[in-house]
Write a protein that holds these residues in place. Structure first.
Motif, PDB file in Angstrom:
ATOM      1  N   ASN A   1       0.820  -1.212   0.000  1.00 38.12           N
ATOM      2  CA  ASN A   1       0.000   0.000   0.000  1.00 38.12           C
ATOM      3  C   ASN A   1       0.862   1.274   0.000  1.00 38.12           C
ATOM      4  O   ASN A   1       0.387   2.344   0.393  1.00 38.12           O
ATOM      5  CB  ASN A   1      -0.953   0.014   1.209  1.00 38.12           C
ATOM      6  CG  ASN A   1      -0.199   0.108   2.527  1.00 38.12           C
ATOM      7  OD1 ASN A   1       0.783  -0.578   2.718  1.00 38.12           O
ATOM      8  ND2 ASN A   1      -0.673   0.956   3.432  1.00 38.12           N
ATOM      9  N   THR A   2       2.088   1.130  -0.460  1.00 41.01           N
ATOM     10  CA  THR A   2       3.000   2.278  -0.503  1.00 41.01           C
ATOM     11  C   THR A   2       3.551   2.476  -1.916  1.00 41.01           C
ATOM     12  O   THR A   2       4.043   1.523  -2.531  1.00 41.01           O
ATOM     13  CB  THR A   2       4.169   2.091   0.482  1.00 41.01           C
ATOM     14  OG1 THR A   2       3.662   1.971   1.821  1.00 41.01           O
ATOM     15  CG2 THR A   2       5.123   3.281   0.415  1.00 41.01           C
ATOM     16  N   ARG A   3       3.412   3.681  -2.432  1.00 41.01           N
ATOM     17  CA  ARG A   3       4.063   4.062  -3.690  1.00 41.01           C
ATOM     18  C   ARG A   3       5.450   4.609  -3.330  1.00 41.01           C
ATOM     19  O   ARG A   3       5.576   5.487  -2.475  1.00 41.01           O
ATOM     20  CB  ARG A   3       3.245   5.120  -4.410  1.00 41.01           C
ATOM     21  CG  ARG A   3       3.947   5.715  -5.632  1.00 41.01           C
ATOM     22  CD  ARG A   3       3.081   6.782  -6.285  1.00 41.01           C
ATOM     23  NE  ARG A   3       1.920   6.179  -6.945  1.00 41.01           N
ATOM     24  CZ  ARG A   3       0.800   6.833  -7.244  1.00 41.01           C
ATOM     25  NH1 ARG A   3       0.683   8.107  -6.901  1.00 41.01           N
ATOM     26  NH2 ARG A   3      -0.198   6.223  -7.854  1.00 41.01           N
ATOM     27  N   ILE A   4       6.458   4.076  -3.969  1.00 43.04           N
ATOM     28  CA  ILE A   4       7.838   4.467  -3.647  1.00 43.04           C
ATOM     29  C   ILE A   4       8.522   4.989  -4.904  1.00 43.04           C
ATOM     30  O   ILE A   4       8.567   4.297  -5.932  1.00 43.04           O
ATOM     31  CB  ILE A   4       8.643   3.280  -3.066  1.00 43.04           C
ATOM     32  CG1 ILE A   4       7.940   2.716  -1.822  1.00 43.04           C
ATOM     33  CG2 ILE A   4      10.067   3.724  -2.714  1.00 43.04           C
ATOM     34  CD1 ILE A   4       8.575   1.441  -1.284  1.00 43.04           C
ATOM     35  N   ILE A   5       9.032   6.192  -4.816  1.00 45.91           N
ATOM     36  CA  ILE A   5       9.804   6.794  -5.910  1.00 45.91           C
ATOM     37  C   ILE A   5      11.209   7.081  -5.389  1.00 45.91           C
ATOM     38  O   ILE A   5      11.374   7.805  -4.396  1.00 45.91           O
ATOM     39  CB  ILE A   5       9.155   8.105  -6.406  1.00 45.91           C
ATOM     40  CG1 ILE A   5       7.710   7.850  -6.862  1.00 45.91           C
ATOM     41  CG2 ILE A   5       9.977   8.720  -7.536  1.00 45.91           C
ATOM     42  CD1 ILE A   5       6.945   9.130  -7.186  1.00 45.91           C
ATOM     43  N   ILE A   6      12.193   6.480  -6.020  1.00 44.31           N
ATOM     44  CA  ILE A   6      13.590   6.715  -5.658  1.00 44.31           C
ATOM     45  C   ILE A   6      14.240   7.442  -6.829  1.00 44.31           C
ATOM     46  O   ILE A   6      14.261   6.929  -7.953  1.00 44.31           O
ATOM     47  CB  ILE A   6      14.331   5.400  -5.364  1.00 44.31           C
ATOM     48  CG1 ILE A   6      13.637   4.638  -4.229  1.00 44.31           C
ATOM     49  CG2 ILE A   6      15.796   5.666  -5.015  1.00 44.31           C
ATOM     50  CD1 ILE A   6      14.186   3.230  -3.998  1.00 44.31           C
ATOM     51  N   THR A   7      14.734   8.624  -6.575  1.00 42.27           N
ATOM     52  CA  THR A   7      15.300   9.415  -7.664  1.00 42.27           C
ATOM     53  C   THR A   7      16.457  10.247  -7.139  1.00 42.27           C
ATOM     54  O   THR A   7      16.875  10.103  -5.986  1.00 42.27           O
ATOM     55  CB  THR A   7      14.211  10.304  -8.305  1.00 42.27           C
ATOM     56  OG1 THR A   7      14.731  10.907  -9.484  1.00 42.27           O
ATOM     57  CG2 THR A   7      13.715  11.363  -7.342  1.00 42.27           C
ATOM     58  N   ALA A   8      16.973  11.135  -8.011  1.00 44.38           N
ATOM     59  CA  ALA A   8      18.066  12.035  -7.641  1.00 44.38           C
ATOM     60  C   ALA A   8      17.831  13.373  -8.311  1.00 44.38           C
ATOM     61  O   ALA A   8      17.088  13.488  -9.297  1.00 44.38           O
ATOM     62  CB  ALA A   8      19.418  11.452  -8.054  1.00 44.38           C
TER      63      ALA A   8
ATOM     64  N   LEU B   1      13.577   5.168 -10.006  1.00 39.32           N
ATOM     65  CA  LEU B   1      12.954   3.878  -9.719  1.00 39.32           C
ATOM     66  C   LEU B   1      11.573   4.141  -9.143  1.00 39.32           C
ATOM     67  O   LEU B   1      11.428   4.967  -8.235  1.00 39.32           O
ATOM     68  CB  LEU B   1      13.783   3.094  -8.693  1.00 39.32           C
ATOM     69  CG  LEU B   1      15.128   2.522  -9.126  1.00 39.32           C
ATOM     70  CD1 LEU B   1      15.972   2.177  -7.903  1.00 39.32           C
ATOM     71  CD2 LEU B   1      14.911   1.274  -9.976  1.00 39.32           C
ATOM     72  N   VAL B   2      10.555   3.453  -9.663  1.00 36.03           N
ATOM     73  CA  VAL B   2       9.184   3.706  -9.212  1.00 36.03           C
ATOM     74  C   VAL B   2       8.485   2.376  -8.942  1.00 36.03           C
ATOM     75  O   VAL B   2       8.514   1.466  -9.774  1.00 36.03           O
ATOM     76  CB  VAL B   2       8.386   4.506 -10.268  1.00 36.03           C
ATOM     77  CG1 VAL B   2       6.976   4.768  -9.762  1.00 36.03           C
ATOM     78  CG2 VAL B   2       9.086   5.813 -10.603  1.00 36.03           C
ATOM     79  N   LYS B   3       7.855   2.288  -7.758  1.00 33.74           N
ATOM     80  CA  LYS B   3       6.982   1.140  -7.438  1.00 33.74           C
ATOM     81  C   LYS B   3       5.615   1.689  -7.065  1.00 33.74           C
ATOM     82  O   LYS B   3       5.486   2.492  -6.149  1.00 33.74           O
ATOM     83  CB  LYS B   3       7.531   0.328  -6.267  1.00 33.74           C
ATOM     84  CG  LYS B   3       6.710  -0.942  -5.997  1.00 33.74           C
ATOM     85  CD  LYS B   3       6.838  -1.425  -4.585  1.00 33.74           C
ATOM     86  CE  LYS B   3       6.033  -0.619  -3.609  1.00 33.74           C
ATOM     87  NZ  LYS B   3       4.556  -0.823  -3.757  1.00 33.74           N
TER      88      LYS B   3
ATOM     89  N   THR C   1      13.138  14.389 -14.175  1.00 32.79           N
ATOM     90  CA  THR C   1      12.871  14.533 -12.736  1.00 32.79           C
ATOM     91  C   THR C   1      11.648  15.425 -12.491  1.00 32.79           C
ATOM     92  O   THR C   1      11.026  15.333 -11.429  1.00 32.79           O
ATOM     93  CB  THR C   1      14.096  15.135 -12.030  1.00 32.79           C
ATOM     94  OG1 THR C   1      14.525  16.311 -12.727  1.00 32.79           O
ATOM     95  CG2 THR C   1      15.241  14.144 -11.975  1.00 32.79           C
ATOM     96  N   ALA C   2      11.309  16.276 -13.458  1.00 36.44           N
ATOM     97  CA  ALA C   2      10.115  17.121 -13.308  1.00 36.44           C
ATOM     98  C   ALA C   2       8.824  16.316 -13.394  1.00 36.44           C
ATOM     99  O   ALA C   2       7.737  16.837 -13.094  1.00 36.44           O
ATOM    100  CB  ALA C   2      10.121  18.230 -14.360  1.00 36.44           C
TER     101      ALA C   2
ATOM    102  N   ALA D   1       3.993  14.792 -10.433  1.00 32.24           N
ATOM    103  CA  ALA D   1       2.771  14.230 -11.016  1.00 32.24           C
ATOM    104  C   ALA D   1       2.679  12.741 -10.728  1.00 32.24           C
ATOM    105  O   ALA D   1       1.583  12.220 -10.446  1.00 32.24           O
ATOM    106  CB  ALA D   1       2.754  14.491 -12.526  1.00 32.24           C
ATOM    107  N   MET D   2       3.825  12.034 -10.780  1.00 30.52           N
ATOM    108  CA  MET D   2       3.812  10.603 -10.489  1.00 30.52           C
ATOM    109  C   MET D   2       3.432  10.351  -9.036  1.00 30.52           C
ATOM    110  O   MET D   2       2.717   9.388  -8.721  1.00 30.52           O
ATOM    111  CB  MET D   2       5.194  10.011 -10.789  1.00 30.52           C
ATOM    112  CG  MET D   2       5.583  10.073 -12.262  1.00 30.52           C
ATOM    113  SD  MET D   2       7.310   9.607 -12.531  1.00 30.52           S
ATOM    114  CE  MET D   2       7.224   7.862 -12.217  1.00 30.52           C
TER     115      MET D   2
END
Length: 855
Positions: free
Chosen positions: A722-729, A758-760, A777-778, A782-783
């Protein structure tokens, strides 16, 4: 007081030992031979001091021998005050003072600081451990050469003492019994002190004693051969102004190297240099640097000056005067910007000067020296006055700047958080089991191109990234944090290009809008949020988290300022080595002050000729401990509508050597070789053939290992699905590691703008997969809101936040590394160190990149 004495007397010698050892070791690769090189260098350098000391001792012996009969007679004949008065008059008539007897101990006094420095350097030198040399099995341990049953005898200390006794016997021959007893006692003291010391240290001191024995034997032979007949040259006393020239010049050099140059770095970004513990206030570095510089250019320079002959003093005073002028000209006239100067005093751009610049610099210095020589010939008093004014002015201005900067630092939130050390981890990262959570983890400067190679090296963690999509074709809107994070947190309205086009609003206002868009919209949608370590709030380098105070349900924290440094292990904490930063500040100052032709050699790719250049920055350690303990910083609730967690970490921003396979922080890193480290996947090679590339890769691997551990915990706690995870820089870095991203014809290495993405999504399952869609990255805001907030509108501008803008035409980005807030204007970014570019569809195709000239 002890630290000041160490900086004044010992640190200069310690630096000399380290640099000579490092230079020798880089040439021969043998620690034993390097010790020999150190011993030879030190003894050759201090030979004139020992010779002068011996001359003073011999003169003292001669005059004592001459006066001895009359002194005995006076002591036998007179008593009390009468004896004292007659002895005093007799000493006066012979131009002798009773304290002159201490001159015979001058040689011993000179040995003490060299012994302390050598003891500290060689006894702690990890490089010696387990290394054999000649008959010594381990230079890092007592030699134990003689073994009889269970008993072992260290032969080297005994040999050292024997040589010392022979040398002392030659040195004190003909001298008083007091001297003989003194030297024998000293030899025995060294035997006791060094008997169980590492054999490398004892070997060094044995070599010194051999050198002393040779010197004493030669001097004794010359003495027995009779005086050498030479044409006597009249020795005139030193003009008093030469003493003034030396003193004023050395005082100016000490102030310039120890205060002016370090302050120029600290003042430019004082909060970046805040460190846990002693150096929480970075202006304290100035005191250490000033003491070290005074040790070099006043204490030891003074010893050299006053033990020299009158002729030598004149030459030496002129040399110091010329050095002072050269240092001033090199730094004030020829100093050049090499990009961002990081906390470890390494520049973001290649350090070096063109042949033309070096020739012009040398010509200028020669002209300045010529002028000084003309002036000093007839205007020595004026030269002394001018140099004294420069020295006093430098000290006065530096003291004022130190005080004002210290006040600024001590008023900052980072300073006060750095003075507090948590006793345990506070679980501030809240997850709900019942609502939907959104995590945005920003790994500063994490390079997207590394990820496939890391997964190739660490296939065991791939399962932890189940449900994730990797987007290799991702571009950031800038190559530095201050220009890159607004778009990452606020969307396309906050690219560096868009920010500069909106020139009617201040950078501060635009930055604050971008940083608060997400938590404000999530708050309006009924979510609570946690914001951690987001920089540049109120467009300040340290980041002002008060910008989140008026957002409902939003909590903000600094985790990476050192609050958890007390929870580093003893070995991890030792790796931060704050003393190394003191050393490097002094070496940096020297590097920027010497002639340009010498600067690149002294810079040494940012290592400043340190024997252990792989020490970690405080920033890395503070970020490392947070990433390592993400699980302990996490709390789970069984209620709530959901949480937004936005967190930035700087571990990947600080390239650091770490040991595979675990890539953990240790005080001694065994792996620092680039040999055989290049990696190839699918025909594409990642170059790991120099220290910077390898350290960057190491830091990234370690970060993903910690993320994998955290993801595993989220699965165990039942909050992964139940978690959306976005890993970015926010950006990448131009290391030139990937051939497909290097575009020399337009002056761009696109690795600088290729961040990880990375997106889950909620309920996403299956193996980690790759999607080659063009991403920026912009797109992240929205994601993050997709499916949770219908029609998300920027609360400040009224514009829709979406990912559509990248389809409307080429994206305009820049590769500027001008990241310090003070380097920009009030309303727009200064991009003068780079170009604007446009890119579309695929960052890996040269045809998709163009220089954008419509500025």
């Amino acid at each position: 007081m002890g630290e000041i004495l160490y900086d004044l007397v010992i640190r200069p010698i310690f630096l000399l030992l380290e640099i000579v050892f490092k230079t020798a070791y880089s040439v021969c690769g043998d620690p034993g031979i390097s010790i020999i090189a150190v011993s030879l260098t030190v003894n050759i350098l201090i030979l004139p001091l020992y010779l002068k000391s011996d001359a003073l001792t011999a003169a003292d012996r001669a005059i004592q021998k001459k006066m001895e009969p009359w002194i005995r007679h006076i002591r036998r004949t007179f008593k009390g005050d009468e004896r004292f008065m007659i002895l005093s008059e007799y000493y006066r008539q012979n131009d002798y003072q009773p304290y002159y007897v201490l001159r015979s101990s001058l040689s011993l006094l000179l040995q003490i600081p060299f012994f302390i420095a050598a003891y500290k350097f060689l006894s702690e030198l990890q490089l010696l451990h387990g290394v054999p040399f000649l008959m010594i099995k381990d230079l890092g341990s007592p030699d134990a050469i003689i073994r009889a049953g269970g008993l072992s005898i260290n032969l080297l200390p005994v040999l050292m003492t024997a040589i010392n006794l022979v040398s002392s016997a030659i040195y004190t021959k003909g001298g008083p019994l007091r001297e003989k007893i003194q030297t024998i006692a000293l030899a025995l003291v060294f035997l006791v002190l060094l008997y169980n010391s590492p054999s490398g240290l004892v070997f060094y001191w044995t070599l010194n004693n051999l050198f002393s024995l040779g010197k004493n034997a030669v001097m004794s032979a010359m003495e027995h051969a009779g005086p050498v007949r030479t044409k006597k040259k009249a020795e005139h006393g030193v003009d008093e102004h030469y003493g003034g020239i030396w003193l004023s010049s050395s005082l100016f050099i000490s102030a310039f190297i120890g205060m002016v140059i370090p302050l120029s770095v600290i003042i430019s970004s004082p909060l970046e240099f805040i460190k846990r513990g002693k150096y929480a206030d970075p202006t304290l570095y100035v005191y250490s640097e000033a003491a070290t510089a005074a040790g070099f250019f006043l204490i030891w320079s003074g010893v050299i000056f006053y033990l020299g002959t009158p002729f030598f003093r004149r030459i030496y005073a002129k040399a110091c005067m010329c050095a002072a002028a050269a240092f001033f000209i090199d730094f004030m006239v020829f100093d050049r910007n090499f990009g961002v100067l990081f906390e470890d005093l390494k520049f973001s751009e290649t350090f070096g000067y063109s042949p033309y610049e070096m020739i012009l610099n040398l010509a200028t210095l020669l002209f300045a020296v010529l002028i000084l020589m003309i002036l000093v010939k007839d205007h020595r008093r004026g030269v002394v006055l001018a140099m004294s004014i420069l020295a006093v002015s430098s000290i006065a201005v530096s003291v004022y700047q130190t005080a004002t900067t210290s006040v600024k630092v001590r008023r900052s939130e980072n300073y006060w958080s750095s003075t507090y050390v948590a006793e345990k981890f506070d679980p501030v990262l809240r997850f709900s089991r019942t609502g939907k959570n959104v995590v945005l983890l920003v790994l500063d400067k994490a390079i997207g191109g590394y990820f496939p190679y890391i997964m190739g090296e660490k296939p065991e963690i791939e399962d932890e990234f189940s449900g994730f999509v990797f987007y290799p074709n991702t571009v950031s809107t800038s190559a530095c944090t201050s220009q890159g994070i607004p778009a990452l947190y606020g969307g396309y309205e906050y690219t560096a290009w868009a920010v500069n086009r909106r020139a009617e609003d201040t950078l501060k206002d635009k930055m604050n809008e971008a940083l608060t868009v997400l938590p404000r919209l999530f708050s309006d949608a009924g979510y609570d949020s946690v914001i951690c370590d987001i920089p540049y709030g109120n467009f300040k380098d340290d980041g002002d988290l008060s910008i989140y105070d008026d957002i409902g349900g939003c909590d903000s924290f600094w985790l990476t300022t050192g609050i958890y440094s007390g929870l580093l292990t003893e070995d991890e904490l030792k790796a931060t080595d704050p003393d190394r930063q003191v050393r490097n500040f002094f070496c940096y100052s020297l590097c920027r002050a010497v002639p340009l032709v010498m600067q690149k050699l002294m810079y040494d790719d940012g290592n400043y000729n340190a024997l252990y250049p792989n020490r970690v920055t405080n920033s890395f350690a503070n970020s490392y401990v947070v990433m390592k303990h993400l699980g302990e910083l996490t709390s789970i609730t069984d209620d709530g509508a959901g949480e937004l967690i936005v967190m930035q970490n700087y571990m990947t921003h600080e390239p650091t050597f770490l040991d595979p396979p675990d890539y953990r922080l240790t005080s001694v890193t065994e792996h620092n070789s680039t040999e055989g480290r290049n990696m190839t996947i699918g025909g594409s090679t990642l170059l790991l053939d120099n220290d910077d590339r390898l350290k960057s890769y190491d830091s990234n691997v370690s970060a993903y290992l910690f993320v994998a551990d955290w993801l595993k915990k989220l699965k165990e706690e039942g909050v992964y699905d139940n978690t959306r995870i976005i890993i970015t820089a926010d950006h990448g870095y131009a290391y030139g590691q990937m051939e497909s991203l290097v575009m020399d014809d337009i002056g761009l290495d696109a690795e600088a703008v290729n961040p990880i993405l990375l997106v889950k999504d909620f309920g996403s399952e299956g193996k980690l997969r790759q999607d080659d869609s063009f991403m920026t990255t912009a797109d992240v805001p929205a994601m993050a809101m997709e499916g949770l907030i219908d029609y998300p509108v920027n609360p400040y501008t009224g514009a829709l936040i979406s990912s559509e803008q990248k389809t409307e035409g080429p994206l305009i980005i820049n590769a500027s590394t001008n990241g310090i807030t003070g380097h920009h204007g009030e309303y727009t970014y200064d991009i003068s160190d780079s170009r604007w570019y446009t890119v579309k569809d695929s960052i890996f195709s040269r045809e998709n990149w163009e220089i954008y000239n419509d500025q």
